[in-house]
Design an enzyme around this catalytic site. Structure first.
Site, mmCIF file in Angstrom:
data_model
loop_
_atom_site.group_PDB
_atom_site.id
_atom_site.type_symbol
_atom_site.label_atom_id
_atom_site.label_comp_id
_atom_site.label_asym_id
_atom_site.label_seq_id
_atom_site.Cartn_x
_atom_site.Cartn_y
_atom_site.Cartn_z
ATOM 1 N N CYS A 9 59.305 73.232 6.325
ATOM 2 C CA CYS A 9 60.072 73.923 7.365
ATOM 3 C C CYS A 9 61.485 74.224 6.884
ATOM 4 O O CYS A 9 62.282 74.788 7.627
ATOM 5 C CB CYS A 9 60.108 73.084 8.641
ATOM 6 S SG CYS A 9 60.921 71.480 8.439
ATOM 7 N N GLU A 12 59.097 79.372 7.275
ATOM 8 C CA GLU A 12 58.510 78.210 6.621
ATOM 9 C C GLU A 12 57.821 78.691 5.350
ATOM 10 O O GLU A 12 57.605 79.892 5.165
ATOM 11 C CB GLU A 12 57.539 77.506 7.568
ATOM 12 C CG GLU A 12 58.176 77.204 8.919
ATOM 13 C CD GLU A 12 57.766 75.882 9.533
ATOM 14 O OE1 GLU A 12 56.876 75.212 8.971
ATOM 15 O OE2 GLU A 12 58.347 75.525 10.587
#
Length: 553
Positions: free
Chosen positions: A502, A545
């Site tokens: 992330c 991400e």
């Protein structure tokens, strides 16, 4: 409430916002240093002379500033000790030319007719645009400003007709609603490219061309979790609460999300990137808060989470697992969605044909629509010849280790393609749900296990796994992997590493460390970076991400 700035329109701050929160307090600093500042302010200023921590938000922005000004210019300013000598005063209005976008989605602009090299960070502006902005904070070789007016728009990029939220331009939640979705995906690819350039410490030859970003099937109405918040009544309002008409929201009460660049809450009635069931549940909760606001002694962060219906007689994660016929009945009832507002309640979610349950207050990806493309991509990266059967490859990986496994998303969805799967998680509650999820999906206990343990000592937990037949999947928090974990990874030396992240900046840092550590090793012991690709889990925002694939050669 102020509207977002339109082309040719001035965004004027109302009187109520002229007293700004702490993040926008003036820092009036002259060439010879601050005059009459407090000891605390002086200490803070001295601390700011240090370069930001590697991969921090400030560091990522700093690299973008360097890219605009040039390394030579930056080095000269630091050598001369003038990097904090801003040419702007607090609340000064300036005209700027936007040069590029930061990784955060904000614009980096340069002053017209500047007396010295400087950059200004401004939200909601685009490269090639001429804008007016108001300075609210100064930092090292850059300032932060509010957007006042778009003097000359960039028609090739900007399309204000795409905006679907009346709060866009003021709310801090979204940055890209004025852009086409293809443009958003291209910008997110650029973020990944810059991350590996700035943080991997690898030569260009070691980093493959960054692949195009995989988009989300839904660009609005996708977010399955929302956390609006509000503050408790101020003292003055408590003393004179009789002046508030029952059922009418007081002017001082805002239930929603932060205004861009501040800690101030905006009153927001609905959010177009949230799934419909959340917006439907949000309205009556707002009404109840307004009606009972004087019963709150503290501010509250609310929770709204999309869930498939969990029947009243459903068994908890700690109870006996359901029988096969119960699983069939459960699966047939998966079409009804409800909104969960209790952090301790159980959320049920379906990813493809897989069923997952988890605690509402715990982590689970917030865009269900992209989870099948994401997990399928990881599967195909592990088996690059489109061979997802462990019997069709003479030497396929047979063991999977899912570090930071949470409720078991990757371990469970990838389980059909491995003989043995182990999920590792520090949270005992997550292990409990992951174990139940394996049973809910009818995966034999002798095939998949979830083991409570620190990811930093992960390979002690799976010491019996053969490295040459093992895939390690890493999905760490934003801070990435620590040195101890990476050293154990290098010692174990499994065949394939899939790094889901992330935070592409810490991912690039960690991948660089792994490749550098093995660059001089013997054949079969050296990791190479096979591919890197972004995934858009949050359309309309700047967040991206990424999935990196490392393999021994």
């Amino acid at each position: 409430m102020t509207d977002s700035p339109k082309v040719g329109q001035v965004h004027t701050l109302p009187a109520s916002e002229l007293e700004l929160p702490a993040i926008k307090k003036p820092r009036l600093v002259g060439k010879k240093g601050p005059k009459g500042e407090s000891k605390r302010a002086k200490k803070r200023r001295e601390k700011q002379k240090d370069l930001p921590e590697l991969c921090s938000t400030e560091d990522v922005l700093w690299r973008d500033v360097i890219a605009v000004l040039g390394q030579d210019v930056v080095d000269k300013a630091i050598d001369e000790g003038v990097e904090f000598d801003s040419p702007f005063e607090y609340h000064q209005e300036v005209e700027l030319e936007v040069s590029s976008l930061c990784s955060s989605g904000d614009a980096l602009a340069v002053p017209l007719n500047a007396k010295r090299p400087w950059t200004v960070v401004v939200p909601f502006a685009l490269p090639g645009e001429r804008i007016r902005a108001r300075i609210y904070r100064n930092a090292r070789l850059h300032s932060f400003a509010d957007l006042l007016e778009i003097v000359t728009p960039n028609p090739e990029l900007r399309d204000d007709g795409l905006v679907q939220c009346k709060y866009f331009g003021s709310c801090a939640g979204c940055q890209y609603q004025m852009l086409s979705y293809d443009t958003q995906l291209n910008l997110k690819k650029d973020v990944v490219v810059k991350a590996y350039k700035n943080f991997s410490n690898l030569p260009e030859s070691s980093v493959p061309a960054i692949l195009p970003t995989i988009g989300s099937p839904l660009q609005y109405g996708y977010r399955t979790k929302l956390t609006p918040h509000f503050e408790a009544p101020p003292k003055a309002a408590r003393k004179d609460k009789s002046i508030t008409e029952e059922g009418v929201r007081p002017d001082w009460l805002s239930i929603g999300f932060n205004k861009v660049g501040t800690f101030k809450t905006m009153d927001i009635e609905d959010c177009p990137i949230a799934v419909p069931i959340i917006n439907k549940a949000y309205a009556p909760v707002r009404e109840d808060i307004i009606k009972n606001i004087y019963t709150y002694s503290k501010g509250v962060s609310l929770l709204f989470r999309d869930s498939l219906e969990v029947t009243s007689d459903a068994k908890s994660a700690s109870s006996t697992p359901p029988a096969s016929d119960e699983v069939e009945a459960l699966t047939s009832a998966l079409d009804k969605h409800v909104c969960i507002t209790d952090q301790k309640a159980t959320v049920r979610e379906k990813v493809g044909d897989w069923v997952f349950e988890y605690n509402a207050g715990s982590f689970f990806q917030n865009n269900n629509s992209v989870l099948v493309p994401l997990t399928n991509y990881v599967r195909d990266a592990i088996f690059p010849l489109s061979s997802t059967s462990i019997d069709s490859d003479p030497s396929p990986p047979t063991h999977l280790v899912d570090a930071y496994c949470g409720a078991g998303l990757f371990a469970i969805t990838l389980s059909p393609h491995f003989k043995t799967v182990a999920g590792i998680e520090l949270s005992a509650d997550s292990i409990k749900f992951a174990t139940r999820n394996a049973k809910l999906n009818d995966i034999p206990a002798d095939k998949i296990t979830f083991r409570a343990g620190d990811a930093a000592a992960i390979f002690k937990t799976v010491g019996e796994f053969p490295p040459e037949k093992t895939v390690l999947l890493i999905d760490p928090p934003r801070k990435g992997c620590d040195d101890k974990f990476i050293q154990q990874l290098l010692a174990f030396r499994c065949k394939t590493v899939i790094y889901v992240s992330c935070n592409v900046h810490t991912q690039a840092r960690d991948v660089g460390v792994i490749l550098k550590a093995t660059e001089n090793d013997d054949p079969g012991k050296k990791y190479v970076l096979e591919s890197v690709r972004g995934f858009d889990l949050f359309p309309q925002t700047a967040h991206v991400e990424s999935v990196a694939v490392l393999r021994l050669v």
